[in-house]
Design a protein around this motif. Structure first.
Motif, PDB file in Angstrom:
ATOM      1  N   LEU A 332       0.867  -1.183   0.000  1.00  0.00           N
ATOM      2  CA  LEU A 332       0.000   0.000   0.000  1.00  0.00           C
ATOM      3  C   LEU A 332       0.897   1.224   0.000  1.00  0.00           C
ATOM      4  CD1 LEU A 332      -2.719  -1.117   2.551  1.00  0.00           C
ATOM      5  CD2 LEU A 332      -2.837  -1.129   0.070  1.00  0.00           C
ATOM      6  N   SER A 333       1.140   1.772  -1.176  1.00  0.00           N
ATOM      7  CA  SER A 333       2.225   2.726  -1.336  1.00  0.00           C
ATOM      8  C   SER A 333       2.067   3.989  -0.509  1.00  0.00           C
ATOM      9  CB  SER A 333       2.383   3.080  -2.821  1.00  0.00           C
ATOM     10  OG  SER A 333       1.166   3.557  -3.351  1.00  0.00           O
ATOM     11  N   ALA A 334       0.852   4.565  -0.436  1.00  0.00           N
ATOM     12  CA  ALA A 334       0.690   5.836   0.276  1.00  0.00           C
ATOM     13  C   ALA A 334       0.905   5.690   1.781  1.00  0.00           C
ATOM     14  CB  ALA A 334      -0.666   6.453  -0.038  1.00  0.00           C
ATOM     15  N   PRO A 335       0.176   4.777   2.474  1.00  0.00           N
ATOM     16  CA  PRO A 335       0.451   4.633   3.908  1.00  0.00           C
ATOM     17  C   PRO A 335       1.831   4.063   4.195  1.00  0.00           C
ATOM     18  CG  PRO A 335      -1.138   2.997   3.166  1.00  0.00           C
ATOM     19  CD  PRO A 335      -0.964   3.960   2.038  1.00  0.00           C
ATOM     20  N   ALA A 336       2.357   3.220   3.287  1.00  0.00           N
ATOM     21  CA  ALA A 336       3.701   2.689   3.487  1.00  0.00           C
ATOM     22  C   ALA A 336       4.735   3.801   3.395  1.00  0.00           C
ATOM     23  CB  ALA A 336       4.001   1.608   2.445  1.00  0.00           C
ATOM     24  N   LEU A 337       4.552   4.711   2.451  1.00  0.00           N
ATOM     25  CA  LEU A 337       5.462   5.855   2.334  1.00  0.00           C
ATOM     26  C   LEU A 337       5.389   6.711   3.593  1.00  0.00           C
ATOM     27  CD1 LEU A 337       7.408   7.529   0.586  1.00  0.00           C
ATOM     28  CD2 LEU A 337       5.421   8.711  -0.342  1.00  0.00           C
ATOM     29  N   GLN A 338       4.190   6.897   4.128  1.00  0.00           N
ATOM     30  CA  GLN A 338       4.048   7.676   5.353  1.00  0.00           C
ATOM     31  C   GLN A 338       4.707   6.968   6.523  1.00  0.00           C
ATOM     32  OE1 GLN A 338       2.822  10.774   5.687  1.00  0.00           O
ATOM     33  NE2 GLN A 338       3.465  10.706   7.825  1.00  0.00           N
TER      34      GLN A 338
END
Length: 552
Positions: A332-338
């Motif tokens: 999950l790119s967005a929460p993983a990036l966060q």
């Protein structure tokens, strides 16, 4: 019974088309929505009731309670979604899955599937082939293809079940208990890992007269519980947050399904008759939705204590030292990036504290709570290096799943920040023996020189913390002040060396300390520069450090 009329390959092909269509539909929706759906999920869960509504809507749109559960897991693991709101989304996602039954009943059995499936397949496949270089249109094509495959597979399954119904004598099964069908539904859904597919098969069997409405209801109840095996198995080796979400899913489904099986099912015929529902297909999906609503109504008043109960489960020591990466899937790119950003920010703040401790610099207490560093400096430095390795592994998976080039650039900047943090801490760690030696030389000019270094470092570290918190401390000013101080102290030491009454070894030791302090400061300022160059991911979530929250 004429076995020659049974076409198992037609049914298997239909099931395969249906499941693959669900995957393509899910992938298309993810690409069309991008990070928007993830941001909505995080922002719209401020209270339990809102969380339930978000869970219903998100699952109805995505047609995948597993995907919604994965998003919930990501936000819980990143420390930005409270468990009580995560539980609300899980409860709502169960009701959202009933949308599949309504969709299939309304479209699949009331319209000719070929009339819908073939145009969708034509548009979807041609779009996937010819719109490959146009990401937005390619995503819409994937979505269309998925819907076409779903309806195409549904038609195959319906045709195969119709043939099976015409070739078999069902009188022997007329008196079978609905509880037997409950076990059958549980086993079947646990095997194929899809309550949606089980519902479609059950609707096909009910429409063809293979089973009665109570038997079909028993299968649906069993399938509702059987699908929890997916999340339970996936969480066996997961982090605490992952297991807590899986346990919430299982306990809610178990309580709801037992109520549906022993309290509601015996009165299904009378209840639907009282409600004026005569179509058995609509009756089945209405029953599915109803018992999930009952379950939500029972759990809603107890979400807070239920969440507290979950948060006390599965707390155990782990070899992992990262605080924000363990419960957030990199897919999950967005929460993983966060989550990666939160981890790097925590390590950057920790390096300031660790370096200050190594140089005996006293700093004011940090303005917000954050996980404490190990009290042993060598152990804290070892954990920093281990955290970098964990972040590297996490970043590789994140880059593989990144949906945009911008995400990839941000990951690179975060890893650069973390690498400079390690460089900065290493320089202070390397001179620890020299600092210990100088601590035993309690005479001038050693005391004066070291005091000046500590005063400079105190001002620099406080400036860095102000820069990170956005309360001042311009980075360019800090860089200029550090360079000027180091030049001045080097020049002063060279001028005063002969009168300093230091031995040759002591002079070399002091020069080494000053060089390493300068190297540490420059690496720290480069880390801050790299971190500041990466903006927050479009305001997706607030940094836990900024909010004063710490993941459990």
């Amino acid at each position: 019974m004429d076995l020659t009329q049974i076409d198992p390959w037609l049914f298997a092909a239909g099931l395969g088309f249906f499941l693959y269509g669900m995957q393509r539909l899910e992938a298309g929706l993810r690409r069309v929505s991008g990070d928007a759906l993830e941001r909505v999920l995080q922002r719209s869960t401020g209270n339990p009731l809102g969380s339930i509504l978000v869970g219903v809507a998100a699952t109805a749109v995505l047609q995948s309670s597993s995907l919604v559960g994965l998003m919930v897991l990501a936000f819980v693991g990143a420390g930005v979604l409270r468990m009580r709101n995560a539980v609300g989304v899980i409860l709502g996602s169960n009701l959202g899955t009933t949308f599949t039954g309504w969709l299939v009943t309304t479209l699949g059995f009331k319209l000719h599937l070929d009339e819908l499936a073939l145009p969708l397949l034509a548009v979807g496949t041609l779009g996937v082939v010819f719109m490959e270089r146009r990401p937005r249109w390619s995503a819409y094509s994937t979505l269309t293809l998925g819907l076409g495959l779903l309806l195409f597979g549904l038609g195959f399954m319906k045709d195969s079940v119709d043939a099976f119904a015409q070739s078999m004598d069902f009188s022997a099964y007329a008196g079978a208990s609905p509880y037997w069908f409950f076990v059958l539904g549980f086993a079947f859904a646990a095997i194929i890992q899809s309550s949606s597919a089980t519902m479609v098969i059950t609707l096909s069997a009910l429409d063809s007269g293979i089973i009665s409405l109570p038997a079909a209801a028993g299968i649906v109840i069993g399938a509702d519980l059987g699908t929890t095996s997916t999340v339970m198995l996936a969480s066996l080796r997961g982090a605490a947050g992952e297991r807590q979400v899986a346990l919430a899913h299982f306990l809610f489904n178990m309580v709801t399904d037992l109520i549906a099986l022993f309290v509601l099912l015996p009165f299904i015929t009378q209840g639907l008759g009282w409600a004026g529902v005569t179509d058995p297909l609509f009756g089945l999906v209405a029953f599915h939705s109803f018992f999930n609503v009952v379950g939500i109504a029972l759990f809603l008043p107890f979400i807070v204590p239920f969440s507290a109960f979950l948060e006390r489960r599965f707390r155990r020591q782990s070899d992992r030292v990262s605080h924000f990466l363990g419960g957030t899937p990199a897919q999950l790119s967005a929460p993983a990036l966060q989550a990666l950003r939160n981890e790097v920010e925590y390590r950057l703040q920790g390096v300031v504290e660790l370096n200050a401790r190594g140089l005996d610099v006293v700093l004011p207490a940090p303005p917000q709570a954050r996980p404490p560093l190990d009290p042993v400096p060598q152990q804290a430095y070892a954990q920093l290096k281990q955290a970098e390795g964990e972040a590297m592994d996490y970043a590789r998976a994140l880059l593989a799943a990144a949906t945009t080039d911008e995400h990839g650039a941000r990951v690179t900047q975060l890893l650069t920040t973390l690498r400079e943090c390690v460089y900065s801490s290493k320089s202070v760690n390397d001179i620890r023996p020299d600092l210990d030696e100088f601590a035993r030389v309690a005479r001038e000019p050693v005391v004066t020189y070291m005091q000046r270094i500590r005063e400079h470092q105190s001002a620099l570290y406080q400036g860095v913390e102000q820069t990170l918190s956005g309360k001042g401390g311009e980075l360019g000013v800090l860089e200029q002040a550090n360079a000027a101080f180091i030049r001045e102290l080097f020049a002063e030491f060279y001028r005063d060396e002969h009168g300093a009454r230091l031995s040759d070894v002591q002079s070399s030791t002091f020069l080494n300390i000053l060089r390493e302090v300068d190297a540490s400061n420059r690496a720290l300022l480069r880390a801050v520069s790299a971190f500041q160059a990466m903006p927050d991911p479009d305001g997706a979530v607030l940094s836990p450090a900024a909010e004063g929250s710490v993941p459990g």
